[in-house]
Design a protein around this motif. Sequence first.
Motif, mmCIF file in Angstrom:
data_model
loop_
_atom_site.group_PDB
_atom_site.id
_atom_site.type_symbol
_atom_site.label_atom_id
_atom_site.label_comp_id
_atom_site.label_asym_id
_atom_site.label_seq_id
_atom_site.Cartn_x
_atom_site.Cartn_y
_atom_site.Cartn_z
ATOM 1 N N ASP A 105 0.813 -1.219 0.000
ATOM 2 C CA ASP A 105 0.000 0.000 0.000
ATOM 3 C C ASP A 105 0.845 1.267 0.000
ATOM 4 O OD1 ASP A 105 -2.181 -1.685 0.061
ATOM 5 O OD2 ASP A 105 -2.683 -1.293 2.160
ATOM 6 N N VAL A 106 1.816 1.333 0.895
ATOM 7 C CA VAL A 106 2.616 2.554 1.049
ATOM 8 C C VAL A 106 3.519 2.797 -0.156
ATOM 9 C CG1 VAL A 106 4.449 3.645 2.421
ATOM 10 C CG2 VAL A 106 2.538 2.521 3.565
ATOM 11 N N LEU A 107 4.107 1.722 -0.674
ATOM 12 C CA LEU A 107 5.066 1.877 -1.762
ATOM 13 C C LEU A 107 4.428 1.756 -3.136
ATOM 14 C CD1 LEU A 107 8.039 -0.182 -0.287
ATOM 15 C CD2 LEU A 107 7.560 2.271 -0.057
ATOM 16 N N GLY A 108 3.148 1.411 -3.175
ATOM 17 C CA GLY A 108 2.486 1.263 -4.462
ATOM 18 C C GLY A 108 3.040 0.109 -5.279
ATOM 19 N N LEU A 109 3.393 -0.975 -4.588
ATOM 20 C CA LEU A 109 3.934 -2.147 -5.282
ATOM 21 C C LEU A 109 2.832 -2.840 -6.076
ATOM 22 C CD1 LEU A 109 6.085 -3.686 -2.403
ATOM 23 C CD2 LEU A 109 6.842 -2.141 -4.232
ATOM 24 N N ALA A 142 9.361 7.460 6.082
ATOM 25 C CA ALA A 142 8.493 8.074 7.086
ATOM 26 C C ALA A 142 7.059 7.557 6.956
ATOM 27 C CB ALA A 142 8.521 9.589 6.959
ATOM 28 N N GLY A 143 6.561 7.484 5.733
ATOM 29 C CA GLY A 143 5.216 6.962 5.514
ATOM 30 C C GLY A 143 5.096 5.508 5.917
ATOM 31 N N LEU A 144 6.123 4.736 5.608
ATOM 32 C CA LEU A 144 6.127 3.319 5.963
ATOM 33 C C LEU A 144 6.073 3.147 7.476
ATOM 34 C CD1 LEU A 144 6.459 0.296 5.310
ATOM 35 C CD2 LEU A 144 8.930 0.685 5.274
ATOM 36 N N LEU A 145 6.908 3.880 8.189
ATOM 37 C CA LEU A 145 6.947 3.752 9.645
ATOM 38 C C LEU A 145 5.639 4.209 10.284
ATOM 39 C CD1 LEU A 145 10.608 4.926 10.295
ATOM 40 C CD2 LEU A 145 9.748 2.578 10.163
ATOM 41 N N GLY A 197 17.362 0.745 -0.481
ATOM 42 C CA GLY A 197 18.520 0.662 -1.361
ATOM 43 C C GLY A 197 18.360 -0.371 -2.461
ATOM 44 N N HIS A 198 17.314 -1.181 -2.368
ATOM 45 C CA HIS A 198 17.053 -2.226 -3.365
ATOM 46 C C HIS A 198 15.732 -1.995 -4.093
ATOM 47 C CE1 HIS A 198 20.414 -4.707 -1.904
ATOM 48 N NE2 HIS A 198 20.054 -4.269 -0.719
ATOM 49 N N LEU A 199 14.739 -1.533 -3.349
ATOM 50 C CA LEU A 199 13.444 -1.210 -3.963
ATOM 51 C C LEU A 199 13.440 0.285 -4.275
ATOM 52 C CD1 LEU A 199 10.739 -2.951 -1.714
ATOM 53 C CD2 LEU A 199 11.387 -3.564 -4.036
ATOM 54 N N PRO A 200 13.347 0.657 -5.541
ATOM 55 C CA PRO A 200 13.351 2.087 -5.863
ATOM 56 C C PRO A 200 12.197 2.843 -5.209
ATOM 57 C CG PRO A 200 12.939 0.756 -7.836
ATOM 58 C CD PRO A 200 13.228 -0.188 -6.716
ATOM 59 N N GLU A 201 11.111 2.153 -4.920
ATOM 60 C CA GLU A 201 9.953 2.787 -4.296
ATOM 61 C C GLU A 201 10.231 3.186 -2.840
ATOM 62 O OE1 GLU A 201 8.478 -0.248 -7.315
ATOM 63 O OE2 GLU A 201 9.889 -0.285 -5.644
#
Length: 87
Positions: A15-19, A46-49, A35-39
């Motif tokens: 949801d947060v990263l729009g995967l 901050a949004g993830l946390l 460092g691995h997921l460009p999203e």
Amino acid sequence: MRDDTDLLLRRILTDVLGLKEGQADTFEADTGLFGHLPELDSMAVAGLLTEMEDRLDIVIDDDEIDGEMLETFGGLLTFAQAKRAGA
């Protein structure tokens, strides 16, 4: 079998990263995140946390956030599980 925290964390990341739907379902413990997921850039952290706090009913203190926690899915999951267990 995935526990509730694992499933919720995968949904939060999606949801947060729009995967793409199902993308987080393929994550293994050693799947790289920051460092691995460009999203997942510094702005998305901050949004993830915030979403983790809201959906997992935990409080994340600033001094608990480090690169190791965000480096892999397994690291983030271990952190989330420990927070939910009250460790």
